[in-house]
Design a protein around this motif. Sequence first.
Motif, PDB file in Angstrom:
ATOM      1  N   THR A   1       1.401  -1.367   0.202  1.00  0.00           N
ATOM      2  CA  THR A   1      -0.204   0.339   0.184  1.00  0.00           C
ATOM      3  C   THR A   1       1.064   1.420  -0.465  1.00  0.00           C
ATOM      4  OG1 THR A   1      -1.941   1.019   1.094  1.00  0.00           O
ATOM      5  CG2 THR A   1      -0.191   0.128   2.423  1.00  0.00           C
ATOM      6  N   PHE A   2       0.493   2.354  -0.480  1.00  0.00           N
ATOM      7  CA  PHE A   2       0.692   3.479  -0.764  1.00  0.00           C
ATOM      8  C   PHE A   2      -0.396   4.910  -0.301  1.00  0.00           C
ATOM      9  CE2 PHE A   2       3.024   1.212  -4.095  1.00  0.00           C
ATOM     10  CZ  PHE A   2       4.046   1.531  -3.303  1.00  0.00           C
ATOM     11  N   GLY A   3       0.708   5.589   0.992  1.00  0.00           N
ATOM     12  CA  GLY A   3      -0.557   6.792   0.947  1.00  0.00           C
ATOM     13  C   GLY A   3      -0.284   7.897   0.049  1.00  0.00           C
ATOM     14  N   TYR A   4      -1.317   8.103   0.011  1.00  0.00           N
ATOM     15  CA  TYR A   4      -1.849   9.437  -1.471  1.00  0.00           C
ATOM     16  C   TYR A   4      -3.098  10.098  -1.357  1.00  0.00           C
ATOM     17  CZ  TYR A   4      -2.431  11.467  -6.093  1.00  0.00           C
ATOM     18  OH  TYR A   4      -2.347  12.046  -7.208  1.00  0.00           O
ATOM     19  N   HIS A   5      -3.095  11.203  -1.147  1.00  0.00           N
ATOM     20  CA  HIS A   5      -4.427  12.130  -0.460  1.00  0.00           C
ATOM     21  C   HIS A   5      -5.922  11.371  -1.185  1.00  0.00           C
ATOM     22  CE1 HIS A   5      -3.269  14.516  -4.354  1.00  0.00           C
ATOM     23  NE2 HIS A   5      -4.697  14.854  -4.557  1.00  0.00           N
ATOM     24  N   ASP A   6      -6.068  11.345  -2.455  1.00  0.00           N
ATOM     25  CA  ASP A   6      -6.897  10.731  -2.940  1.00  0.00           C
ATOM     26  C   ASP A   6      -6.992   9.235  -2.361  1.00  0.00           C
ATOM     27  OD1 ASP A   6      -9.011  10.054  -4.917  1.00  0.00           O
ATOM     28  OD2 ASP A   6      -8.508  11.767  -6.047  1.00  0.00           O
ATOM     29  N   HIS A   7      -7.974   9.099  -2.039  1.00  0.00           N
ATOM     30  CA  HIS A   7      -8.188   7.454  -1.432  1.00  0.00           C
ATOM     31  C   HIS A   7      -8.555   6.230  -2.647  1.00  0.00           C
ATOM     32  CE1 HIS A   7      -7.990   8.751   3.257  1.00  0.00           C
ATOM     33  NE2 HIS A   7      -6.832   8.962   2.359  1.00  0.00           N
ATOM     34  N   ALA A   8      -9.129   7.582  -3.710  1.00  0.00           N
ATOM     35  CA  ALA A   8      -9.630   5.942  -4.212  1.00  0.00           C
ATOM     36  C   ALA A   8      -8.524   5.910  -6.105  1.00  0.00           C
ATOM     37  CB  ALA A   8     -10.594   7.183  -5.164  1.00  0.00           C
TER      38      ALA A   8
ATOM     39  N   GLU B   1       9.908  13.789  -0.454  1.00  0.00           N
ATOM     40  CA  GLU B   1      10.782  15.386  -0.717  1.00  0.00           C
ATOM     41  C   GLU B   1      10.445  15.927   0.945  1.00  0.00           C
ATOM     42  OE1 GLU B   1       9.848  17.247  -3.827  1.00  0.00           O
ATOM     43  OE2 GLU B   1      11.340  15.973  -5.390  1.00  0.00           O
ATOM     44  N   ASP B   2       9.292  16.314   0.994  1.00  0.00           N
ATOM     45  CA  ASP B   2       8.306  16.756   1.528  1.00  0.00           C
ATOM     46  C   ASP B   2       8.892  16.370   3.267  1.00  0.00           C
ATOM     47  OD1 ASP B   2       8.268  18.807   0.124  1.00  0.00           O
ATOM     48  OD2 ASP B   2       5.728  18.120  -0.077  1.00  0.00           O
ATOM     49  N   GLY B   3       8.861  15.044   3.299  1.00  0.00           N
ATOM     50  CA  GLY B   3       9.557  14.044   5.051  1.00  0.00           C
ATOM     51  C   GLY B   3       7.460  13.196   4.795  1.00  0.00           C
ATOM     52  N   VAL B   4       7.109  13.395   4.306  1.00  0.00           N
ATOM     53  CA  VAL B   4       5.393  12.991   4.310  1.00  0.00           C
ATOM     54  C   VAL B   4       4.756  11.234   4.026  1.00  0.00           C
ATOM     55  CG1 VAL B   4       4.464  14.902   5.721  1.00  0.00           C
ATOM     56  CG2 VAL B   4       4.548  14.169   3.093  1.00  0.00           C
ATOM     57  N   PHE B   5       6.394  10.826   3.197  1.00  0.00           N
ATOM     58  CA  PHE B   5       6.008   9.883   2.370  1.00  0.00           C
ATOM     59  C   PHE B   5       5.487   8.617   3.450  1.00  0.00           C
ATOM     60  CE2 PHE B   5       6.936   5.764   0.013  1.00  0.00           C
ATOM     61  CZ  PHE B   5       6.919   5.837  -1.165  1.00  0.00           C
ATOM     62  N   PHE B   6       4.578   7.757   2.737  1.00  0.00           N
ATOM     63  CA  PHE B   6       4.303   6.544   3.147  1.00  0.00           C
ATOM     64  C   PHE B   6       3.995   5.191   2.616  1.00  0.00           C
ATOM     65  CE2 PHE B   6       1.550   2.868   4.512  1.00  0.00           C
ATOM     66  CZ  PHE B   6       1.888   2.534   6.048  1.00  0.00           C
ATOM     67  N   ALA B   7       4.531   4.175   2.386  1.00  0.00           N
ATOM     68  CA  ALA B   7       4.044   3.164   1.974  1.00  0.00           C
ATOM     69  C   ALA B   7       4.966   1.503   2.645  1.00  0.00           C
ATOM     70  CB  ALA B   7       4.946   3.159   0.190  1.00  0.00           C
TER      71      ALA B   7
ATOM     72  N   LEU C   1       3.080   9.248  -9.354  1.00  0.00           N
ATOM     73  CA  LEU C   1       3.653   9.210  -9.059  1.00  0.00           C
ATOM     74  C   LEU C   1       4.353  10.248  -8.772  1.00  0.00           C
ATOM     75  CD1 LEU C   1       5.237   7.522 -12.455  1.00  0.00           C
ATOM     76  CD2 LEU C   1       5.923   6.949 -10.026  1.00  0.00           C
ATOM     77  N   ALA C   2       4.002  11.785  -8.965  1.00  0.00           N
ATOM     78  CA  ALA C   2       4.116  13.049  -8.564  1.00  0.00           C
ATOM     79  C   ALA C   2       4.051  13.376  -6.710  1.00  0.00           C
ATOM     80  CB  ALA C   2       3.804  14.014  -9.836  1.00  0.00           C
ATOM     81  N   GLY C   3       2.518  12.992  -6.749  1.00  0.00           N
ATOM     82  CA  GLY C   3       3.103  13.444  -5.685  1.00  0.00           C
ATOM     83  C   GLY C   3       3.689  11.934  -4.841  1.00  0.00           C
TER      84      GLY C   3
END
Length: 271
Positions: A163-170, A254-260, A246-248
């Motif tokens: 799983t990857f964190g991303y603001h648009d869950h859909a 870069e912003d230190g808020v990545f999750f996977a 990918l850009a997100g």
Amino acid sequence: MNARDAMEFINEQDEATLQRFVERLEFRGRDPTFVGYRDAYVDKMATGAAADILDLGCGTGVVTRALAGREGFSGRVTGIEQSPALIEVAQRLADEAGVGDRTEFRVGDVHALDVPDASADAVVAHTTMSHLTDPLTVVHEAARVLRPGGVFAAFDGDYASWTFGYHDHAVARAMEDALLATVVSKPRVMRDMPRLLRDAGLRLVDVDAHVYADVGQSTFFLGAAESYAPLVGSELVAPEHVEAWLAGLRRASEDGVFFAACNYYAYVASR
């Protein structure tokens, strides 16, 4: 989803895709966390210095080289892989690593090994099970070629947990599903391994369970996304959504808020 695992059908891929896989396999072979997972189950296999070992679905020979390069090892490690292109890379890298005299690489189908019964001391399937047409057949083949008391080790991701964190869950869910459809054919196979080992007549000896998580910044999972997302077909996810995803992920790292994250398991069994 109308897609199929590019690794399972690697001989149908173009040169650019093959190169993506070569780079990713070698990256994982250098990643300290992945190396730690590998070394932990290899230690538990406790194979002798003169062991005859098979590496099923050897890819670029990462594990073949690691086994052959162990201190004091004088046996032989044979890597079997369906892709002639990967076999060529594996042989070259083994020679460069100075283990060419203790390794052999063959083009072959791990579902039907051209190997005599009871002829191997150990069999390894490292990140192979999730790309197989029929995992049980391969485990049966591993059991067939093992000598009595021989060891089988299978390591892979439980990719249903990837799983990857991303603001648009859909979009996040659509991309996760598309990635699995594109580069994994058996995302739940590691949940089936206790049953597969039993059905093949092997006895479970040990299991390691790992959670690999990139939180904050990322190299491992961001690299996976950059390697595999370009292979996602437009019938699965619109190209603009793939690029935005990918850009997100890049911005998040870069912003230190990545999750996977993904769960990984290593099973060690004996004949």
